[in-house]
Design a protein around this motif. Sequence first.
Motif, PDB file in Angstrom:
ATOM      1  N   HIS A   3     -12.616  81.275  63.791  1.00  0.00           N
ATOM      2  CA  HIS A   3     -12.328  82.040  62.489  1.00  0.00           C
ATOM      3  C   HIS A   3     -13.315  82.210  61.765  1.00  0.00           C
ATOM      4  O   HIS A   3     -14.345  81.354  61.332  1.00  0.00           O
ATOM      5  CB  HIS A   3     -11.327  80.896  61.602  1.00  0.00           C
ATOM      6  CG  HIS A   3     -10.208  80.408  62.221  1.00  0.00           C
ATOM      7  ND1 HIS A   3      -8.917  81.150  62.167  1.00  0.00           N
ATOM      8  CD2 HIS A   3      -9.808  79.276  63.048  1.00  0.00           C
ATOM      9  CE1 HIS A   3      -7.973  80.574  62.894  1.00  0.00           C
ATOM     10  NE2 HIS A   3      -8.746  79.511  63.536  1.00  0.00           N
ATOM     11  N   CYS A 222      -5.467  67.204  59.856  1.00  0.00           N
ATOM     12  CA  CYS A 222      -5.231  68.222  60.522  1.00  0.00           C
ATOM     13  C   CYS A 222      -3.589  68.373  60.635  1.00  0.00           C
ATOM     14  O   CYS A 222      -2.947  69.496  61.087  1.00  0.00           O
ATOM     15  CB  CYS A 222      -5.581  68.171  61.929  1.00  0.00           C
ATOM     16  SG  CYS A 222      -7.435  68.442  62.270  1.00  0.00           S
ATOM     17  N   TYR A 285     -15.466  70.123  64.903  1.00  0.00           N
ATOM     18  CA  TYR A 285     -14.858  71.222  65.467  1.00  0.00           C
ATOM     19  C   TYR A 285     -13.362  71.090  65.136  1.00  0.00           C
ATOM     20  O   TYR A 285     -12.759  72.116  64.648  1.00  0.00           O
ATOM     21  CB  TYR A 285     -15.246  71.500  66.831  1.00  0.00           C
ATOM     22  CG  TYR A 285     -14.276  72.571  67.628  1.00  0.00           C
ATOM     23  CD1 TYR A 285     -14.802  74.035  67.401  1.00  0.00           C
ATOM     24  CD2 TYR A 285     -13.519  72.146  68.386  1.00  0.00           C
ATOM     25  CE1 TYR A 285     -14.163  74.821  67.907  1.00  0.00           C
ATOM     26  CE2 TYR A 285     -12.823  73.258  69.284  1.00  0.00           C
ATOM     27  CZ  TYR A 285     -13.053  74.546  68.807  1.00  0.00           C
ATOM     28  OH  TYR A 285     -12.204  75.573  69.692  1.00  0.00           O
ATOM     29  N   GLU A 286     -12.883  69.761  65.486  1.00  0.00           N
ATOM     30  CA  GLU A 286     -11.224  69.743  65.403  1.00  0.00           C
ATOM     31  C   GLU A 286     -10.849  69.755  63.886  1.00  0.00           C
ATOM     32  O   GLU A 286      -9.776  70.447  63.598  1.00  0.00           O
ATOM     33  CB  GLU A 286     -10.987  68.523  66.043  1.00  0.00           C
ATOM     34  CG  GLU A 286     -11.136  68.223  67.430  1.00  0.00           C
ATOM     35  CD  GLU A 286     -10.349  69.261  68.295  1.00  0.00           C
ATOM     36  OE1 GLU A 286      -9.303  69.722  67.914  1.00  0.00           O
ATOM     37  OE2 GLU A 286     -10.829  69.818  69.307  1.00  0.00           O
ATOM     38  N   LYS A 289     -11.149  73.570  62.468  1.00  0.00           N
ATOM     39  CA  LYS A 289     -10.061  74.638  62.734  1.00  0.00           C
ATOM     40  C   LYS A 289      -8.957  74.633  61.762  1.00  0.00           C
ATOM     41  O   LYS A 289      -7.958  75.443  61.665  1.00  0.00           O
ATOM     42  CB  LYS A 289      -9.432  74.192  64.143  1.00  0.00           C
ATOM     43  CG  LYS A 289     -10.520  74.379  65.300  1.00  0.00           C
ATOM     44  CD  LYS A 289      -9.844  74.302  66.790  1.00  0.00           C
ATOM     45  CE  LYS A 289      -9.576  73.015  67.081  1.00  0.00           C
ATOM     46  NZ  LYS A 289      -9.021  72.675  68.376  1.00  0.00           N
ATOM     47  N   CYS A 290      -8.774  73.404  61.147  1.00  0.00           N
ATOM     48  CA  CYS A 290      -7.782  73.412  60.175  1.00  0.00           C
ATOM     49  C   CYS A 290      -7.923  72.965  58.734  1.00  0.00           C
ATOM     50  O   CYS A 290      -7.077  73.385  57.912  1.00  0.00           O
ATOM     51  CB  CYS A 290      -6.695  71.985  60.651  1.00  0.00           C
ATOM     52  SG  CYS A 290      -6.336  71.949  62.315  1.00  0.00           S
ATOM     53  N   PHE A 323     -17.582  78.341  62.621  1.00  0.00           N
ATOM     54  CA  PHE A 323     -16.462  78.656  61.565  1.00  0.00           C
ATOM     55  C   PHE A 323     -16.907  78.753  60.068  1.00  0.00           C
ATOM     56  O   PHE A 323     -17.943  78.093  59.517  1.00  0.00           O
ATOM     57  CB  PHE A 323     -15.728  77.176  61.638  1.00  0.00           C
ATOM     58  CG  PHE A 323     -14.821  76.993  62.729  1.00  0.00           C
ATOM     59  CD1 PHE A 323     -13.522  77.458  62.736  1.00  0.00           C
ATOM     60  CD2 PHE A 323     -15.325  76.628  64.194  1.00  0.00           C
ATOM     61  CE1 PHE A 323     -12.674  77.287  63.770  1.00  0.00           C
ATOM     62  CE2 PHE A 323     -14.498  76.503  65.134  1.00  0.00           C
ATOM     63  CZ  PHE A 323     -13.069  76.823  64.921  1.00  0.00           C
TER      64      PHE A 323
END
Length: 458
Positions: A3, A222, A285-286, A289-290, A323
């Motif tokens: 993103h 998340c 990173y995990e 993403k959220c 990101f």
Amino acid sequence: MVHTTDESIKNLPSKLVNENSQEFKRQDVQYEDLSSDFDSKSIDFSRQFCSIYAVRLAELRETLISRVVAKWGDVQIVKLAELEDFERQECVIIGTLYKHQKCKPSILHELSEDHQLTLSEPKSNYCSEKDQLFLEDEMLRIKLVIEDADLKNYVTGVVCAILGHKDKNGNFEIKEWCFPGCIPRSLSTQPKSKGKLVFVSGLDLANTSTNLSLNLLTEWICGMAGEAATQEDATDIVRIIIAGNSVKTVTKTNTLMGHAEGKAQDAAITKEVARATTLADSFFYEIAKCCCIIVMPGQHDPTNAMLPQRPLHPCILPLTSRFQSFKSTTNPWIGKIAERIIMGSSGQPIEDIIKATGETNISPLDWLEKTLLWKHMCPTAPDTLPVYPYSVKDPFIINYCPDIYFVGNTDKFETKLWKGEENQMVRLICIPKFSSTHIAVIVDIETLDTEFICFGTE
């Protein structure tokens, strides 16, 4: 999927429960980084470190003069060089505290023992019975007459005004203190946005990467944990703030200088840091993403040791740094999220104050409040806390009235709502080490109500 636009951040899904369920949308709020004063590009390394004391005193003197007049009325304010004419007469002196402590770390002492092949352990307490307190200005220094019990409440670097008189021994007897105080709040506006902030520190991914608590934290942020109502609540989280020591909470040092075994130690330490940094990148990173995430470096993270610590470099976080939802910031850090000013550090300033006072029984929350009243985030720098040699401006002077003021990497969670005399209201927070407590701190942006959530498995 990477993103790269602000629009994509607004539409980050929290969780898809199943194919037939609704998609929850995470809230979005405004963010502004206010840490520009911590930019180190204009630092002149040819200057002496003592220059920072001069600019600190010059900037806070005007604040103190106005507070002295408001507190003590028409009282004589004199410089130390003029005290000869005011012996036994009540007056006010303004200057910077200096606490003489023989147990403090000294580079001269280290150089005198340069031929030793083993390094001494860092001291956890600088105090002794021979400690003395002085007040100094641009030219002179005078010894302060103070009780041993009160001596432990003060540290080097604090700028203050003292009401008292000079005695026949040439010392200054203290009657009352005055500190710069917290800056008044200009407007008491409520934030238009709603949402929650989550604070975490001391992840220690070098040792906890496979920890169940860490996995539960990731799933909760998340929106992949609990029932649909719990997942929808997770969309209220608008920012995750990681307050340092994500890679490690303890730094291993080479204790065998010049030995062949020492080179093996260096190689092992380098390998461990590289592996832990990769794990940190995967963890960030995990989350990125959220949800939007702010990462501060800590004392044991791979960045510079001097304060302010520079943001973690994108090259060591290749996955996460792509990101738009990820922000790597300085330590200390100041930012504005949804009209709330948030300020804090990863723990070094408060930890160093505790060493200088020896008061381990006093809560870090109390020292955090004192730094607010001292109007300085890192008063013991550069005496025992390493900082850059600033000579034009002291960036650690608190020029904002924060809504949230935190310290990371403490032993336990503590919080209080501090209310000042001039319309100030500050939420003080001690963020515990996640690696040992498994605790994340949650703050409601609108009300400043604070709670914690524990991911412990016991």
